[in-house]
Design a protein around this motif. Structure first.
Motif, PDB file in Angstrom:
ATOM      1  N   TYR A  43     -41.758  12.504  54.253  1.00  0.00           N
ATOM      2  CA  TYR A  43     -40.717  12.840  55.222  1.00  0.00           C
ATOM      3  C   TYR A  43     -39.350  13.054  54.578  1.00  0.00           C
ATOM      4  O   TYR A  43     -38.578  13.915  55.004  1.00  0.00           O
ATOM      5  CB  TYR A  43     -40.627  11.739  56.283  1.00  0.00           C
ATOM      6  N   TYR A  44     -39.036  12.305  53.537  1.00  0.00           N
ATOM      7  CA  TYR A  44     -37.732  12.396  52.891  1.00  0.00           C
ATOM      8  C   TYR A  44     -37.483  13.815  52.372  1.00  0.00           C
ATOM      9  O   TYR A  44     -36.443  14.435  52.643  1.00  0.00           O
ATOM     10  CB  TYR A  44     -37.634  11.387  51.752  1.00  0.00           C
ATOM     11  N   TYR A  54     -39.276  16.519  53.106  1.00  0.00           N
ATOM     12  CA  TYR A  54     -39.423  17.465  54.207  1.00  0.00           C
ATOM     13  C   TYR A  54     -38.090  17.626  54.943  1.00  0.00           C
ATOM     14  O   TYR A  54     -37.654  18.750  55.228  1.00  0.00           O
ATOM     15  CB  TYR A  54     -40.507  16.977  55.162  1.00  0.00           C
ATOM     16  N   LYS A  55     -37.425  16.497  55.207  1.00  0.00           N
ATOM     17  CA  LYS A  55     -36.124  16.529  55.879  1.00  0.00           C
ATOM     18  C   LYS A  55     -35.077  17.190  54.983  1.00  0.00           C
ATOM     19  O   LYS A  55     -34.216  17.961  55.451  1.00  0.00           O
ATOM     20  CB  LYS A  55     -35.712  15.101  56.230  1.00  0.00           C
ATOM     21  N   LYS A  56     -35.170  16.901  53.674  1.00  0.00           N
ATOM     22  CA  LYS A  56     -34.225  17.490  52.727  1.00  0.00           C
ATOM     23  C   LYS A  56     -34.378  19.011  52.687  1.00  0.00           C
ATOM     24  O   LYS A  56     -33.389  19.755  52.625  1.00  0.00           O
ATOM     25  CB  LYS A  56     -34.458  16.885  51.345  1.00  0.00           C
ATOM     26  N   GLU A  57     -35.636  19.499  52.729  1.00  0.00           N
ATOM     27  CA  GLU A  57     -35.889  20.934  52.743  1.00  0.00           C
ATOM     28  C   GLU A  57     -35.325  21.564  54.019  1.00  0.00           C
ATOM     29  O   GLU A  57     -34.768  22.674  53.990  1.00  0.00           O
ATOM     30  CB  GLU A  57     -37.401  21.200  52.646  1.00  0.00           C
ATOM     31  N   GLN A  58     -35.448  20.879  55.130  1.00  0.00           N
ATOM     32  CA  GLN A  58     -34.884  21.386  56.383  1.00  0.00           C
ATOM     33  C   GLN A  58     -33.358  21.472  56.310  1.00  0.00           C
ATOM     34  O   GLN A  58     -32.749  22.433  56.800  1.00  0.00           O
ATOM     35  CB  GLN A  58     -35.295  20.480  57.548  1.00  0.00           C
ATOM     36  N   ASP A  59     -32.752  20.460  55.685  1.00  0.00           N
ATOM     37  CA  ASP A  59     -31.289  20.460  55.569  1.00  0.00           C
ATOM     38  C   ASP A  59     -30.802  21.592  54.668  1.00  0.00           C
ATOM     39  O   ASP A  59     -29.730  22.176  54.904  1.00  0.00           O
ATOM     40  CB  ASP A  59     -30.802  19.110  55.026  1.00  0.00           C
TER      41      ASP A  59
END
Length: 687
Positions: A581-582, A584-589
């Motif tokens: 998740y870490y 994945y969230k970073k890629e979204q940001d």
């Protein structure tokens, strides 16, 4: 045709079970004795529980083994002893005597008149010796008394004579001295004494071959019956005690009935009946697995293992009965529940043992006694055998099992005989041998681990030793991961104990679940002691790939070191299909306008499929996340654990693991308590 092949291919697991079932039924029925079953059950000393029994056909009363043995012993003791009278030997002796006398006449100075008297005395002695028979003392025959009757074979004639009639060398010498004259002997008498002593030879010999032939003929002519029961004759009344002649008649009726039932015309029907009964027993085993042990039922390897053990026990018992039924109780049937409890559980072990013993009831004598004794021993086995990795446990358990065998047999014996005087104490030696052979269960467990890929507590204990090569290497290359694995192992073991799961299995799986990290240890935060994070130089996708790959690399490493499949299952499933998740969230940001494919950041799975693998998933995530708490408190730990578990539940990570909500709540409670103890702050000591 292609549709049929496709259907078989899609249902290959069911097809395999059907084939296994059929092969097992055929193999077991083949081992069954080729004889019918008597429709009445009776025991010596017990009352006849059925209606008055009348003979429906003529049959002979069979002698018991004891009666036949006594009769044979009597024949051997009173067998006819045959001796051969050698006529040619008599003729030869007379010729030799005449030749010796003639040589004396020509060379010695004995007066002719005296010599003629000596010849007359000599011939009289020779005739007297061979009239009775001169017995050779070098022949082997049983000790006979003077008045015992023996049989003398002379040419083609046989006559009975007293054994005392025969002369031996001592008697012959006495006969010579008595007829030569009074002592002191003169020259002529001494010459005659020497000649007779030299020429007289034994002419009666024991005929061992003819004696044995006669004995064999007598033994072959022994009658195996001692009376006749005619059709319509009363055999036993209801309530009569089965003993004495009634017991002998019933046993004879049983033998005759079974031989009449097992005829060529009935053969197929009896085989059909056996097939139905065996099929029912094995079908019950399959249904038990399907209903109560579905995780075993779907695994063809484990089903094959269980059926193989059932067949093996029946095969060994059948061979013992075939070659020597006296060793019936030497076969250590307790090995079956020991092995099955070791690899599976107590309930399955007892259920399979009971079915196996019931099947053996078809082939053993005194089936009720056999079934009762072995079922009781099986129950004791299940209740006492545990933690085989502790050496004393198996020794104590087998001693208890052996004692139960002895007590149960003793009880049956005094019930049947009415007292303890007729107990066959040799059976106690057989039970002791049975106990010693039960230690072979350790050998079978080891072999089955290698052949079927199963795992026992003994192996788990060996693997959980942190001095094993793989764990020592993990400690050296990735010390942070090693410490994390130790903490997770402690949490998982406590949680497993709380809900009754296999604590030894889950602890061992926890120790190895992250071994893939040792190949790239610095990419995992628990091993970053310098403060340098190599992920800072990578894209989120690349970082996620490295994190996810520790599962695949861990599986490869485990297979390289030949870890059991049950341990590899923990490596496969400890992240299930969750997201990294870490990153994945970073890629979204980093790319807010793009739709990010979550599969690039998702573990390959599978999701946990047992309570133990589910426990590890919860404990692994909880222990790792707890490290992110800057100021851990009871409230923050509790909120964190609840959040993690709820996320896993919402992601359907537990739907295949056969774990209940109640058990998950118990696991959460244990983890919270353990983590609070770990992060409990001590008071600050003064300088």
């Amino acid at each position: 045709m292609s549709q049929l092949i496709n259907k078989i291919y899609k249902n290959n697991a069911i097809v395999y079970k059907i084939l296994l079932f059929l092969v097992a039924v055929v193999a077991i029925v083949y081992l069954f004795p080729k004889g019918g079953q008597f429709k009445y059950t009776f025991s010596k000393g017990k009352p006849w529980q059925y209606d008055n029994l009348y003979a429906t056909f003529d049959f002979s009363i069979q002698k018991t083994e004891e009666e036949l043995a006594a009769e044979k012993q009597d024949l051997i003791g009173n067998s006819k002893q045959y001796f051969i009278y050698d006529v040619n030997k008599v003729t030869q002796v007379k010729q030799d005597f005449t030749a010796k006398i003639n040589s004396v006449q020509s060379t010695d100075s004995i007066p002719k008149s005296e010599l003629m008297g000596l010849v007359s005395v000599g011939n009289y002695v020779v005739d007297l010796v061979y009239k009775n028979g001169y017995l050779s003392e070098n022949t082997q025959h049983k000790n006979l008394k003077s008045n015992d009757m023996v049989y003398l074979i002379t040419g083609s004639q046989v006559e009975g004579v007293n054994f005392g009639r025969f002369l031996v060398s001592r008697d012959v010498f006495q006969l010579i001295t008595d007829n030569i004259g009074e002592t002191p002997y003169n020259h002529g008498q001494n010459v005659l004494l020497n000649i007779l002593s030299e020429v007289l030879k034994p002419n009666v010999f024991f005929d061992a071959n003819f004696t044995q032939k006669s004995l064999d003929e007598s033994l072959n002519n022994i009658s195996y019956t001692k009376g006749l029961i005619t059709a319509g004759e009363l055999i036993i009344l209801k309530g009569d005690i089965v003993e004495g002649k009634k017991l002998a008649v019933l046993q004879s009726l049983k033998l005759e009935s079974e031989s009449k039932v097992w005829t060529e015309s009935n053969y197929n029907w009896i085989i059909f009946g056996y097939t139905i009964l065996v099929s029912l027993a094995l079908l019950m085993l399959l249904l038990f697995l399907h209903k109560y042990r579905p995780e075993i039922f779907i695994n063809n390897n484990k089903v094959t293992f269980i059926f193989f053990n059932v067949f093996l026990m029946i095969l060994i018992q059948t061979l013992v009965i075939k070659y020597n039924v006296d060793y019936l109780y030497v076969v250590p049937l307790s090995i079956l529940p020991i092995v099955l409890k070791t690899f599976f559980d107590a309930r399955l072990g007892l259920f399979t043992h009971v079915l196996t013993v019931l099947l053996l009831g078809f082939i053993v004598p005194n089936s009720f006694e056999f079934i009762y004794l072995h079922i009781i021993a099986g129950i004791v086995t299940i209740l006492t055998v545990s933690e085989l990795y502790k050496r004393a446990n198996l020794f104590i358990s087998i001693a208890q099992i052996t004692l139960i065998y002895m007590i149960t047999y003793f009880s049956f014996s005094i019930i049947k005989e009415g007292n303890a005087s007729q107990i066959n104490w040799g059976y106690f030696m057989l039970f002791s041998a049975n106990g010693l052979l039960s230690f072979l269960s350790l050998f079978f467990i080891y072999m089955y681990e290698k052949i079927f890929g199963l795992v026992s507590d003994v192996t788990l204990l060996e693997l959980s030793n942190t001095n094993t090569k793989l764990l020592r290497e993990l400690n050296e290359k990735a010390p942070g991961t090693f410490q994390h694995s130790m903490q997770v192992a402690n949490l998982a073991e406590a949680a497993a104990n709380e809900i009754g799961a296999n604590s030894m299995l889950v602890r061992t799986g926890a120790l190895y679940h992250d071994i893939g990290k040792m190949l790239n240890p610095m990419y995992f935060i628990e091993n970053q002691s310098t403060g340098v994070n190599p992920h800072n130089d990578l894209s989120p996708k690349d970082s996620a790939f490295i994190i996810i790959s520790h599962v695949i690399k861990g599986i490869e490493l485990a297979k390289e070191h030949r870890l059991p499949d049950r341990i590899i299952d923990f490596i496969r499933t400890h992240h299930g299909t969750s997201l990294v998740y870490y990153f994945y969230k970073k890629e979204q940001d980093l790319n807010p306008d793009e739709e990010i494919n979550p599969s690039k950041f998702q573990y390959p799975g599978p999701i946990p499929f047992s309570k133990e693998t589910a426990i590890l998933m919860i404990c692994d995530a909880a222990e790792a996340a707890s490290k992110s708490l800057k100021n851990p408190t009871a409230q923050s730990i509790e909120r964190l654990i609840d959040k993690i578990v709820e996320k896993q539940k919402s992601d359907n990570q537990f739907i295949n693991s056969d774990i209940t909500f109640r058990e998950i709540e118990k696991i959460k409670k244990v983890i919270k308590k353990k983590l609070m103890n770990i992060y409990h702050l001590r008071i600050e000591y003064p300088d």
